[in-house]
Each structure stands twice: as structure tokens, then as C-alpha cells.
Design an enzyme around this catalytic site. Structure first.
Site, PDB file in Angstrom:
ATOM      1  CE  LYS A 147       2.396  12.129  -9.628  1.00 35.08           C
ATOM      2  NZ  LYS A 147       1.009  12.518  -9.183  1.00 35.08           N
ATOM      3  CD  GLU A 178       5.152   3.255   4.469  1.00 40.61           C
ATOM      4  OE1 GLU A 178       4.166   2.472   4.799  1.00 40.61           O
ATOM      5  OE2 GLU A 178       6.167   3.166   5.090  1.00 40.61           O
ATOM      6  CB  CYS A 186      -3.100   2.581   3.671  1.00 39.25           C
ATOM      7  SG  CYS A 186      -2.368   3.604   5.067  1.00 39.25           S
ATOM      8  CD  GLU A 223      -5.835  -0.931  -0.138  1.00 40.13           C
ATOM      9  OE1 GLU A 223      -5.233  -0.716  -1.487  1.00 40.13           O
ATOM     10  OE2 GLU A 223      -5.378  -0.360   0.857  1.00 40.13           O
TER      11      GLU A 223
HETATM   12  P1  NAD Z   1      -1.896   5.097  -6.556  1.00 40.86           P
HETATM   13  O1  NAD Z   1      -0.782   4.070  -6.661  1.00 40.86           O
HETATM   14  O2  NAD Z   1      -2.898   4.990  -7.803  1.00 40.86           O
HETATM   15  O3  NAD Z   1      -1.235   6.598  -7.033  1.00 40.86           O
HETATM   16  C1  NAD Z   1      -0.513   7.022  -5.938  1.00 40.86           C
HETATM   17  C2  NAD Z   1       0.483   7.971  -6.561  1.00 40.86           C
HETATM   18  O4  NAD Z   1       1.548   7.435  -7.706  1.00 40.86           O
HETATM   19  C3  NAD Z   1      -0.368   9.241  -7.221  1.00 40.86           C
HETATM   20  O5  NAD Z   1       0.377  10.428  -7.178  1.00 40.86           O
HETATM   21  C4  NAD Z   1      -0.160   8.841  -8.747  1.00 40.86           C
HETATM   22  O6  NAD Z   1      -0.206  10.036  -9.652  1.00 40.86           O
HETATM   23  C5  NAD Z   1       1.332   8.245  -8.997  1.00 40.86           C
HETATM   24  N1  NAD Z   1       1.546   7.206  -9.938  1.00 40.86           N
HETATM   25  C6  NAD Z   1       0.481   6.650 -10.470  1.00 40.86           C
HETATM   26  N2  NAD Z   1       1.074   6.002 -11.414  1.00 40.86           N
HETATM   27  C7  NAD Z   1       2.431   6.101 -11.462  1.00 40.86           C
HETATM   28  C8  NAD Z   1       3.784   5.534 -12.154  1.00 40.86           C
HETATM   29  N3  NAD Z   1       3.652   4.609 -13.206  1.00 40.86           N
HETATM   30  N4  NAD Z   1       5.112   6.075 -11.770  1.00 40.86           N
HETATM   31  C9  NAD Z   1       5.012   7.063 -10.851  1.00 40.86           C
HETATM   32  N5  NAD Z   1       3.928   7.503 -10.109  1.00 40.86           N
HETATM   33  C10 NAD Z   1       2.672   7.077 -10.452  1.00 40.86           C
HETATM   34  O7  NAD Z   1      -2.579   5.043  -5.211  1.00 40.86           O
HETATM   35  P2  NAD Z   1      -3.791   5.861  -5.045  1.00 40.86           P
HETATM   36  O8  NAD Z   1      -5.027   5.444  -5.447  1.00 40.86           O
HETATM   37  O9  NAD Z   1      -3.531   7.450  -4.945  1.00 40.86           O
HETATM   38  O10 NAD Z   1      -3.916   5.615  -3.366  1.00 40.86           O
HETATM   39  C11 NAD Z   1      -4.642   4.465  -2.893  1.00 40.86           C
HETATM   40  C12 NAD Z   1      -3.458   3.571  -2.316  1.00 40.86           C
HETATM   41  O11 NAD Z   1      -2.537   4.136  -1.523  1.00 40.86           O
HETATM   42  C13 NAD Z   1      -4.161   2.501  -1.678  1.00 40.86           C
HETATM   43  O12 NAD Z   1      -3.667   1.026  -2.177  1.00 40.86           O
HETATM   44  C14 NAD Z   1      -3.579   2.839  -0.118  1.00 40.86           C
HETATM   45  O13 NAD Z   1      -3.620   1.425   0.661  1.00 40.86           O
HETATM   46  C15 NAD Z   1      -2.222   3.281  -0.371  1.00 40.86           C
HETATM   47  N6  NAD Z   1      -1.971   3.834   0.992  1.00 40.86           N
HETATM   48  C16 NAD Z   1      -0.945   3.339   1.460  1.00 40.86           C
HETATM   49  C17 NAD Z   1      -0.283   4.101   2.874  1.00 40.86           C
HETATM   50  C18 NAD Z   1       0.496   3.515   3.765  1.00 40.86           C
HETATM   51  O14 NAD Z   1       0.911   4.082   4.544  1.00 40.86           O
HETATM   52  N7  NAD Z   1       1.073   2.086   3.440  1.00 40.86           N
HETATM   53  C19 NAD Z   1      -0.943   5.331   3.184  1.00 40.86           C
HETATM   54  C20 NAD Z   1      -1.896   5.967   2.129  1.00 40.86           C
HETATM   55  C21 NAD Z   1      -2.534   5.054   0.905  1.00 40.86           C
END
Ligand code: NAD
Length: 502
Positions: free
Chosen positions: A184, A259, A293, A394
Site C-alpha cells: 500500500k 523504518e 528520513c 523531526e
Molecule cells: P505516515 O506515517 O503518515 O504514513 C506512512 C504510510 O502509512 C502511508 O502509506 C499511510 O497511508 C500509512 N498509514 C497511516 N496511518 C496508518 C495506520 N493507522 N495503519 C496503517 N497504515 C497507516 O508517514 P509519511 O508522512 O507518509 O512519511 C514521512 C515519515 O516517514 C517521516 O517521519 C520519515 O522520517 C519517515 N521515513 C522513514 C524512512 C526510513 O528509512 N527510516 C524513509 C522514508 C520516510
């Protein structure tokens, strides 16, 4: 002045990809996907519901339990993964344009993402062919082997900042290991993941092995995590979501890989090459407008070189060219959405309230052609107190904060004083200092005299709240394997332990 017309790449099919075919969701509902640069609708994509998730996990389960993929030889699996890499290279420009339209990042960054995606596929195709189990010591005429079996059906949930790259870090090793999956993507940036579904189908992946469902996290994502057909949940995204997912997966003792975010220190010591350190401090924080990230958003500078370094960084930050990702010469694009921009602006205001000083930026650009996009000027904030929220949380935007430190020990203590531990950089001419720093920094990656390099051969992941498990490298494959102990007895004998008296 106005932005050039956007590129017009062929869109992927915008339905759900389940069991080898694209189909609309059960409700027929669709979601607009917008370009963060222009605000225009790029596509409308099927919105899945829990019935669609069930259809996808059932297909992945069937393909795993009854299909040939988990039992294909590593060579056979590698051939399909290699074909996918070749198609990604063939279609790289089109998919890079889609990524730029969907995320706002400069086309040069999207092209780089695409090259890395193909490389990750090639790496895991090669790695899985080197996989062998281990032989354990055993008594007599017995053989004890550790074998690695595919872990099963994987639910993959990805964020919006590196949509295709983050997906590839999961898809390539999972396929190499023999798993099946339901992926997803973020509801904000689903287009290149749908393009990947087409690529995998063309590469010859059997139906049901790869499935893509699009839609909201709280509904589609949560249904995936809760589904008992799923053996492994692999999530990349924010810490708050990661915690929810870990709790839900724990309910049914499913394996989880997380991650998550970070607050990544970039430490410049007094003996560093300041010209290079300043130049790379800009890369560290301003790639993809800081929505990375591992962004080096927290600059910790030795007080003896602080003013010179800050002057160099500010002079360059002021000149960064904002624009559409598809315009040649654009150095930085918009943020993903105006809601996200407001969150980042909130952190700028908080930093000033905590007593910091705004040195560069901090505002939206004045150019009218940028008004429709979620742009924010590159921002540098100095004199940030180390004990406030901004030094620990962050920001995920084009905001560099600078703290003054009194040398190595002080820098390391401050760097470690966060809940997260994803990546850190250290600038010094002394290898000995770098090694001391690496030993004491509680971060999953430490870069010496560099910032950001990651590549398929090396593991990627976080200490502390930045995550659980590792992607990339051999560890990235292990996330999708179960170890099985196989014991072979060539000389079976009775033990006579039970029922001896009667
Ligand atoms: P997010 O947590 O809002 O969303 C990530 C994904 O999770 C999306 O597909 C979203 O639809 C889904 N999601 C949201 N709520 C959910 C739930 N209750 N159950 C299941 N899935 C759910 O994150 P974002 O805003 O899309 O991304 C930014 C974040 O990602 C930042 O904090 C960044 O640091 C992190 N990130 C980490 C890495 C890494 O390698 N460590 C890489 C890229 C991004």
C-alpha cells in the site's frame, strides 16, 4: 515569469492490482492525486476498502501456499527480478517524470531514485543466488542445517517522500526470498507504485505474488496490518504510525519491520575542511526540500568555527533556486502539501519561541508563479537551544537548525539526546576522532566526511525509536526469511526411554 508546462508521461493504470489484474475497488470510489507544484489533479486512483484488502491478501496467500514462487529456484526468481530491473531502466525517464509530478522533487533527484531502484532489484537478484544455509555441529551420523525459507505473505506500507525507492527496498528482497506481498503506497503518491505493478506483471511475475492496493492509511493500511493472512508487516513512515502498527501486529504476534523517522545530527568539528563541510551541509538538509528520513537537519558546530561555517551555509542557502521539478535549474521543489507546509512553519515559529534566531528564509516565496504550490524558502535557524523540542523532533522540511557546541564530547552528548537514532555525520580530518564518534553515536548509520550515501550493499535502519530491523544489504533479505533448522539422522537408533517395565 511562469513555470514551464509540466511533462506529460503516460499514466499507469489507476486501479487496484490484485491477483495479476487491475480492477476497480469494491465501492467504485476514487481519490484525486494532486501535483504539489501546481495543485492540479494528476490522476484519480481507486480507493480500496477492507473487502479489497481481503481480496488482495487472499490472492497473496494463495500464491504463497499453492503457487510456485516460494519454491522457484533462486536462479528462476533472480531472472524475473532482473527482467523487472531492465524494464525499470527502459521506462526510467517516464517513471521519473511521474515521481516528480507526484512528489514535487527535482527531476534530477527522481532520475537518481530510479537508477537506485533498478540497482536494488539487480542487487537482490544477485544476492539471492549466493544464499546458502549453514551447517551446524551435530553428533554422530547426523547433519544439522540452518536453512532460510520465505517468510510468507508480506504487507508493505510506504511513505510519500521516496515512494518508489522505499517500495523497492521491500519488494526486491521479498521477491528474492520467495515471499508474496500486498503493497500500500501513500495515498498522496501512488502513481509510481502502480507503474511498478505494471513492470512486475510484464517481467513475468505469477498472478497473486505482487498486489498493490491504494487508499487511506487508517482504513486500507490498518486492514492490511490486522489481516491474519499476513505473516510480516514491513512499514516505512512516521514514528506515531509505526507505534500503532507495531501494537496492532503484536496482537497477533506477526513479525514487524519498521523504518521510521529521525533527528539526524551533522557534526562539524574545528579541524574539518569547512568549505566541503558547508557545501555538504546544504545537501544534507535540502535534498527533496528536507523531506528525507535521514535529512541532516541538525547542524552541531564547534564554537571555534561556528561563525565561519554558518556564514558559508547561509550565503549559499539564500541563493537556492525554487521551482518546478521539471524546470532545468530548479534546485528545490515544494513540500508535499500545504498541510505539511503548515506543520513545518509551526516548527520554525516554535524554534523562534524557544529563543533561536532566524538567519535565512522562514517564509513562503513571493514569486506569484510559485503561489499554487506548497513552497517554503530554504530556512536556516541559528542559536537553537539544545534542550527544546525543535532540537529533538523531526521537522521534515527545508529547515536547518544550528547549535553551537564546545568540542567533540559536547557534540556527541547533544547528538545522542534524542529518542531517535537513524543517521549522523561527523566532519573532522582525524580518523581517530571519527572512530571515537562512531562508537559513541547511537545511530544506525554514521558518515565520516560525507552525508547521505546509502547503497544496496550496506544495511539501513535506526537505533532507538527510528525503527526495528534493517533494510538493504544481507540483513534486508533476512527480513523476509524464516530460519529453519533441518536435522537429518542417518543412523536412527531406539532410545528405549519410555515403557521399559511392562
Ligand atoms: P505516515 O506515517 O503518515 O504514513 C506512512 C504510510 O502509512 C502511508 O502509506 C499511510 O497511508 C500509512 N498509514 C497511516 N496511518 C496508518 C495506520 N493507522 N495503519 C496503517 N497504515 C497507516 O508517514 P509519511 O508522512 O507518509 O512519511 C514521512 C515519515 O516517514 C517521516 O517521519 C520519515 O522520517 C519517515 N521515513 C522513514 C524512512 C526510513 O528509512 N527510516 C524513509 C522514508 C520516510
Amino acid at each position: 515569469m511562469s513555470l514551464s508546462p509540466p511533462p506529460n508521461p503516460e499514466l499507469p493504470t489507476t486501479d487496484l492490482f490484485i491477483d495479476g489484474a487491475f480492477s476497480a475497488g469494491a465501492t467504485g470510489e476514487r481519490r484525486d492525486v494532486r501535483c504539489p507544484t501546481t495543485g492540479r489533479v494528476l490522476a484519480t486512483v481507486s480507493e480500496a476498502n477492507s473487502d479489497d484488502v481481503l481480496r488482495a491478501t487472499a490472492a497473496a496467500r494463495r500464491a504463497f501456499d499453492l503457487g510456485g514462487w516460494p519454491h522457484a529456484t533462486p536462479r528462476e526468481r533472480a531472472a524475473v527480478i532482473e527482467r523487472a530491473a531492465a524494464i525499470l531502466e527502459r521506462d526510467g525517464e517516464r517513471i521519473a517524470e511521474l515521481e516528480t509530478l507526484d512528489t514535487g522533487k527535482p527531476l534530477a533527484e527522481s532520475r537518481d531514485d530510479l537508477a537506485q531502484v533498478a540497482d536494488v532489484f539487480r542487487y537482490y537478484a544477485a544476492l539471492v543466488r549466493t544464499e546458502a544455509g549453514e551447517v551446524n555441529r551435530a553428533e554422530g551420523a547426523a547433519l544439522s542445517l540452518t536453512l532460510r525459507r520465505p517468510a510468507g505473505v508480506v504487507a508493505m506500507i510506504t511513505p510519500w517522500n521516496y515512494p518508489l525507492l522505499q517500495a523497492s527496498w521491500k519488494v526486491a528482497p521479498a521477491l528474492a526470498a520467495g515471499c508474496t506481498f500486498v503493497l500500500k503506497p501513500s495515498e498522496l503518491t501512488p502513481l509510481t507504485t502502480l507503474a511498478l505493478a505494471e513492470v512486475l506483471a510484464e517481467a513475468g511475475l505469477p498472478p497473486g505474488v505482487a498486489n498493490v492496493v491504494t487508499g487511506a492509511g487508517a482504513t486500507v493500511g490498518a486492514a492490511l496490518v490486522d489481516d491474519p493472512r499476513v505473516d510480516v508487516v514491513s512499514f516505512t513512515g512516521g514514528i506515531a504510525t509505526g507505534r500503532l502498527i507495531a501494537r496492532a501486529a503484536a496482537e497477533r504476534a506477526a513479525r514487524v519491520a519498521l523504518e521510521l523517522g529521525g533527528k539526524n545530527p551533522n557534526i562539524v568539528l574545528a579541524d574539518a575542511d569547512l568549505a566541503v563541510a558547508a557545501d555538504r551541509a546544504l545537501d544534507a538538509v535540502f535534498f527533496h526540500a528536507g523531506q528525507v528520513c535521514s535529512a541532516g537537519s541538525r547542524l552541531l558546530v564547534d564554537e571555534r568555527v561556528h561563525d565561519e561555517l554558518v556564514a558559508r551555509v547561509c550565503a549559499r542557502a539564500e541563493r537556492i533556486r525554487l521551482g518546478a521539478g521539471w524546470d532545468v535549474g530548479t534546485e528545490m521543489g515544494p513540500l508535499i502539501s500545504s498541510e505539511h507546509r503548515e506543520k513545518v512553519e509551526g516548527y520554525v515559529a516554535l524554534a523562534l519561541a524557544e529563543g533561536a534566531r532566524l538567519a535565512v528564509g522562514g517564509a513562503r516565496p513571493a514569486e506569484p508563479e510559485l503561489a499554487a504550490g506548497a513552497f517554503l524558502r530554504p530556512t536556516v535557524i541559528t542559536d537553537l537551544p539544545s534542550d527544546g523540542r525543535v532540537a529533538r523532533e523531526e521537522i521534515f522540511g527545508p529547515v536547518l537548525t544550528v547549535e553551537r557546541v564546545a568540542g567533540l564530547d559536547d557534540a556527541l552528548a547533544r547528538a545522542n539526546a534524542t529518542d531517535t537514532g537513524l543517521a549522523a555525520g561527523v566532519w573532522t580530518r582525524e580518523l581517530k576522532t571519527a572512530l571515537t564518534a562512531a562508537e559513541r553515536l547511537r545511530f544506525g548509520t554514521v558518515w565520516w566526511n560525507d552525508f547521505h550515501p546509502y547503497f544496496p550493499e550496506a544495511p539501513w535502519g535506526g537505533f532507538k525509536a527510528s525503527g526495528v530491523g534493517r533494510e538493504l544489504g544481507r540483513s534486508g533479505l533476512r527480513e523476509y526469511q524464516e530460519e529453519q533448522h533441518l536435522y537429518l539422522q542417518a543412523d536412527p537408533r531406539p532410545s528405549g526411554s519410555f515403557g521399559r517395565s511392562g
